[in-house]
Design a protein around this motif. Sequence first.
Motif, short mmCIF file in Angstrom:
data_model
loop_
_atom_site.label_atom_id
_atom_site.label_comp_id
_atom_site.label_asym_id
_atom_site.label_seq_id
_atom_site.Cartn_x
_atom_site.Cartn_y
_atom_site.Cartn_z
N LYS A 164 0.86 -1.18 0.00
CA LYS A 164 0.00 0.00 0.00
C LYS A 164 0.89 1.23 0.00
N ASP A 165 0.75 2.07 -1.00
CA ASP A 165 1.52 3.31 -1.10
C ASP A 165 1.09 4.24 0.03
N LYS A 166 2.04 4.62 0.88
CA LYS A 166 1.71 5.42 2.06
C LYS A 166 1.25 6.83 1.70
N SER A 167 1.75 7.37 0.59
CA SER A 167 1.37 8.74 0.23
C SER A 167 0.00 8.81 -0.43
N THR A 168 -0.37 7.81 -1.24
CA THR A 168 -1.66 7.85 -1.95
C THR A 168 -2.71 6.93 -1.33
N GLY A 169 -2.28 5.92 -0.58
CA GLY A 169 -3.22 4.96 -0.03
C GLY A 169 -3.66 3.90 -1.03
N ASN A 170 -3.12 3.97 -2.25
CA ASN A 170 -3.47 3.00 -3.29
C ASN A 170 -2.61 1.75 -3.19
N TRP A 171 -3.20 0.64 -3.59
CA TRP A 171 -2.44 -0.61 -3.65
C TRP A 171 -1.58 -0.63 -4.90
N GLU A 172 -0.34 -1.00 -4.75
CA GLU A 172 0.60 -1.12 -5.86
C GLU A 172 1.03 -2.58 -5.94
#
Length: 173
Positions: free
Chosen positions: A39-47
């Motif tokens: 989980k990208d900490k800056s966007t909250g999106n799953w990568e």
Amino acid sequence: MSINRVTLLGRLGADPEIRRLNNGKLVANLRLACEERWKDKSTGNWEKRTEWMPVVIWVEHLVELVEQYVKKGDALYVEGKFQTRKWQDQSGADKYVTEVVLQGFDGKIELCGPGRKGGSRDDGDRDDRRGGGGDDRGSGGRSFGGGSGGGSRGPRSMTDDLDDEIPFAPEFR
């Protein structure tokens, strides 16, 4: 002193390719997708990132078991070693490929995941084990060793739900 040991846990991208060479030896080629999710900490999106690992099996009884039990989409735990091959293409250019190789007594492969009860199945229940139903966690997997005795220390099962914070968090025996 050095160690050449590779441990992978991933899903098979295609049915195994089984060949018999001119010398009569059996070989299996697999393409294992090892996925990393975070989980990208800056966007909250799953990568996610997927690495495709070529696996070559030279142990005849393992090849026969893979041919019988392993199909596209199956979760596999693999232990082997890295080996780089060199060859020349039609134009004479050198080509290289690094593969995970199972040969001799040091390779291991284990079928993991839901729907595996004793490791055997026929193609008729393929959809049943992928769809709904309960969690078969703890039912065990099918372990194929390179030849030495002893129990398997690889993962026993793996859940299809990869949306939690720790992807590929298998149970161990």
